[in-house]
Design a protein around this motif. Structure first.
Motif, PDB file in Angstrom:
ATOM      1  N   GLU A  95       0.725  -1.238  -0.060  1.00 27.51           N
ATOM      2  CA  GLU A  95       0.191   0.056   0.008  1.00 27.51           C
ATOM      3  C   GLU A  95       0.782   1.205   0.004  1.00 27.51           C
ATOM      4  O   GLU A  95       1.557   1.457   1.096  1.00 27.51           O
ATOM      5  N   GLY A  96       0.510   2.060  -1.201  1.00 30.68           N
ATOM      6  CA  GLY A  96       1.713   3.180  -1.138  1.00 30.68           C
ATOM      7  C   GLY A  96       2.983   3.094  -1.633  1.00 30.68           C
ATOM      8  O   GLY A  96       3.776   4.048  -1.820  1.00 30.68           O
ATOM      9  N   ILE A  97       3.477   1.853  -1.897  1.00 26.79           N
ATOM     10  CA  ILE A  97       4.763   1.627  -2.332  1.00 26.79           C
ATOM     11  C   ILE A  97       4.915   0.985  -3.523  1.00 26.79           C
ATOM     12  O   ILE A  97       5.159   1.821  -4.663  1.00 26.79           O
ATOM     13  N   SER A  98       4.556  -0.235  -3.885  1.00 26.84           N
ATOM     14  CA  SER A  98       4.742  -0.744  -5.174  1.00 26.84           C
ATOM     15  C   SER A  98       3.129  -0.513  -5.971  1.00 26.84           C
ATOM     16  O   SER A  98       3.408  -0.497  -7.115  1.00 26.84           O
ATOM     17  N   ARG A  99       2.416  -0.430  -5.180  1.00 27.18           N
ATOM     18  CA  ARG A  99       1.046  -0.051  -5.885  1.00 27.18           C
ATOM     19  C   ARG A  99       0.752   1.530  -5.322  1.00 27.18           C
ATOM     20  O   ARG A  99       0.282   1.654  -3.968  1.00 27.18           O
ATOM     21  N   VAL A 100       0.920   2.402  -6.085  1.00 23.39           N
ATOM     22  CA  VAL A 100       0.567   3.973  -5.626  1.00 23.39           C
ATOM     23  C   VAL A 100      -0.937   4.430  -6.316  1.00 23.39           C
ATOM     24  O   VAL A 100      -0.843   4.386  -7.627  1.00 23.39           O
ATOM     25  N   VAL A 101      -1.562   5.024  -5.400  1.00 20.51           N
ATOM     26  CA  VAL A 101      -2.718   6.041  -5.974  1.00 20.51           C
ATOM     27  C   VAL A 101      -2.553   7.319  -5.781  1.00 20.51           C
ATOM     28  O   VAL A 101      -2.098   7.933  -4.708  1.00 20.51           O
ATOM     29  N   ARG A 102      -2.579   8.166  -7.022  1.00 16.53           N
ATOM     30  CA  ARG A 102      -2.205   9.651  -6.784  1.00 16.53           C
ATOM     31  C   ARG A 102      -3.624  10.173  -7.215  1.00 16.53           C
ATOM     32  O   ARG A 102      -4.428   9.905  -8.322  1.00 16.53           O
ATOM     33  N   ARG A 103      -3.782  11.512  -6.676  1.00 17.25           N
ATOM     34  CA  ARG A 103      -4.920  12.397  -6.990  1.00 17.25           C
ATOM     35  C   ARG A 103      -4.109  13.699  -6.830  1.00 17.25           C
ATOM     36  O   ARG A 103      -3.493  14.026  -5.827  1.00 17.25           O
ATOM     37  N   ASN A 109      -2.357   7.026  -0.840  1.00 15.92           N
ATOM     38  CA  ASN A 109      -2.589   5.804  -0.077  1.00 15.92           C
ATOM     39  C   ASN A 109      -1.244   5.248   0.430  1.00 15.92           C
ATOM     40  O   ASN A 109      -1.201   4.177   0.543  1.00 15.92           O
ATOM     41  N   TYR A 110      -0.280   6.292   0.892  1.00 15.87           N
ATOM     42  CA  TYR A 110       0.882   5.877   1.590  1.00 15.87           C
ATOM     43  C   TYR A 110       0.412   5.732   3.051  1.00 15.87           C
ATOM     44  O   TYR A 110       0.261   6.613   3.675  1.00 15.87           O
ATOM     45  N   PHE A 111       0.212   4.470   3.517  1.00 15.16           N
ATOM     46  CA  PHE A 111      -0.227   4.189   4.745  1.00 15.16           C
ATOM     47  C   PHE A 111       0.805   3.105   5.381  1.00 15.16           C
ATOM     48  O   PHE A 111       0.614   1.938   5.487  1.00 15.16           O
ATOM     49  N   PRO A 112       1.829   3.580   6.040  1.00 18.10           N
ATOM     50  CA  PRO A 112       2.680   2.742   6.658  1.00 18.10           C
ATOM     51  C   PRO A 112       2.138   1.964   7.796  1.00 18.10           C
ATOM     52  O   PRO A 112       2.766   0.763   8.146  1.00 18.10           O
TER      53      PRO A 112
END
Length: 240
Positions: A95-103, A109-112
């Motif tokens: 989540e937020g690393i290999s698969r990134v969602v941008r707006r 979706n960068y959720f450590p």
């Protein structure tokens, strides 16, 4: 307000999925009279709900999905290598690393916290697939808290007959900023190396030994971390 919104979304999802699963159950029962509706629901319904919650952009929904997975691991519904559990955990570990969602050119979706929890549950699930996912986290993640959880989980799983895991941990340790190292990640790594040695026997890999010695000699680590490094060095010497 956000919590109420999340709960509302969850209730809508549960209602919609319950309708779909009820229809699918009726069709499946007509094909297999020996299967009960309860059995079919347990086989597909729970994991489908977890997946749908994981797919949402909402952080709280993803965490709720992980909570459901943890409960299923504890009650035995998910065993080592369960494909449904792996699908969700592997997905959320990126989540937020290999698969990134941008707006608007911003990652949303960068959720450590989600990735860290996914790593912890992969350790509880265990098995080769969990090991491979966690090794990928070590190679790709940039958050030291997530890395610490992934490393410790690898030690919990304990699979390292060929030394691949201990070498990956050593590599991640040596790639830290040695001027400002992360004590939590270093300590988790030392614990993992210790567990791997105890479960698989001594490691003769020079990179692993070098990484541990580097921690022991680096004045930028706090004292408990350095002491743990000396303990691991002693263990490595005893095993040789």
């Amino acid at each position: 307000m956000k919590i109420k919104s999340s709960v509302t979304v969850l209730l809508v999802i549960l209602f919609a999925l319950s309708v779909v699963y009820a229809q699918e159950s009726e069709q499946n029962v007509s094909r297999d009279k020996t299967a009960t509706i309860e059995e079919l629901y347990l086989q597909s319904g729970d994991i489908m709900i977890m997946r749908e919650m994981a797919f949402l952009d909402d952080r709280d929904m993803k965490l709720m999905s992980l909570t459901m997975i943890e409960e299923s691991i504890k009650d035995g519904s998910f065993s080592t290598g369960d494909p449904g559990a792996h699908f969700v955990l592997d997905y959320l570990s990126e989540e937020g690393i290999s698969r990134v969602v941008r707006r608007n050119n911003r990652t949303v979706n960068y959720f450590p916290t989600v990735r860290r929890e996914a790593c912890r549950l992969l350790g509880e699930l265990g098995g080769e697939n969990s090991k491979d996912t966690l090794l990928n986290v070590l190679r790709t993640d940039d958050d030291p808290v997530v890395l610490a959880e992934a490393t410790y989980a690898l030690g919990v799983i304990g699979l390292d007959e060929e030394g691949e895991v201990s070498r990956a941990i050593a590599f991640a340790l040596q790639n830290q900023d040695q001027m400002v190292p992360n004590d939590n990640f270093a300590h988790a790594s030392l614990l993992a190396i210790q567990k791997l040695i105890e479960k698989n026997g001594s490691t003769n890999n020079r990179q692993v030994y070098s990484a541990v010695v580097q921690i022991a000699q680096n004045g930028n680590y706090i004292r408990p971390v350095k002491e743990k490094a000396y303990q691991v060095i002693s263990l490595m010497r005893e095993q040789n």
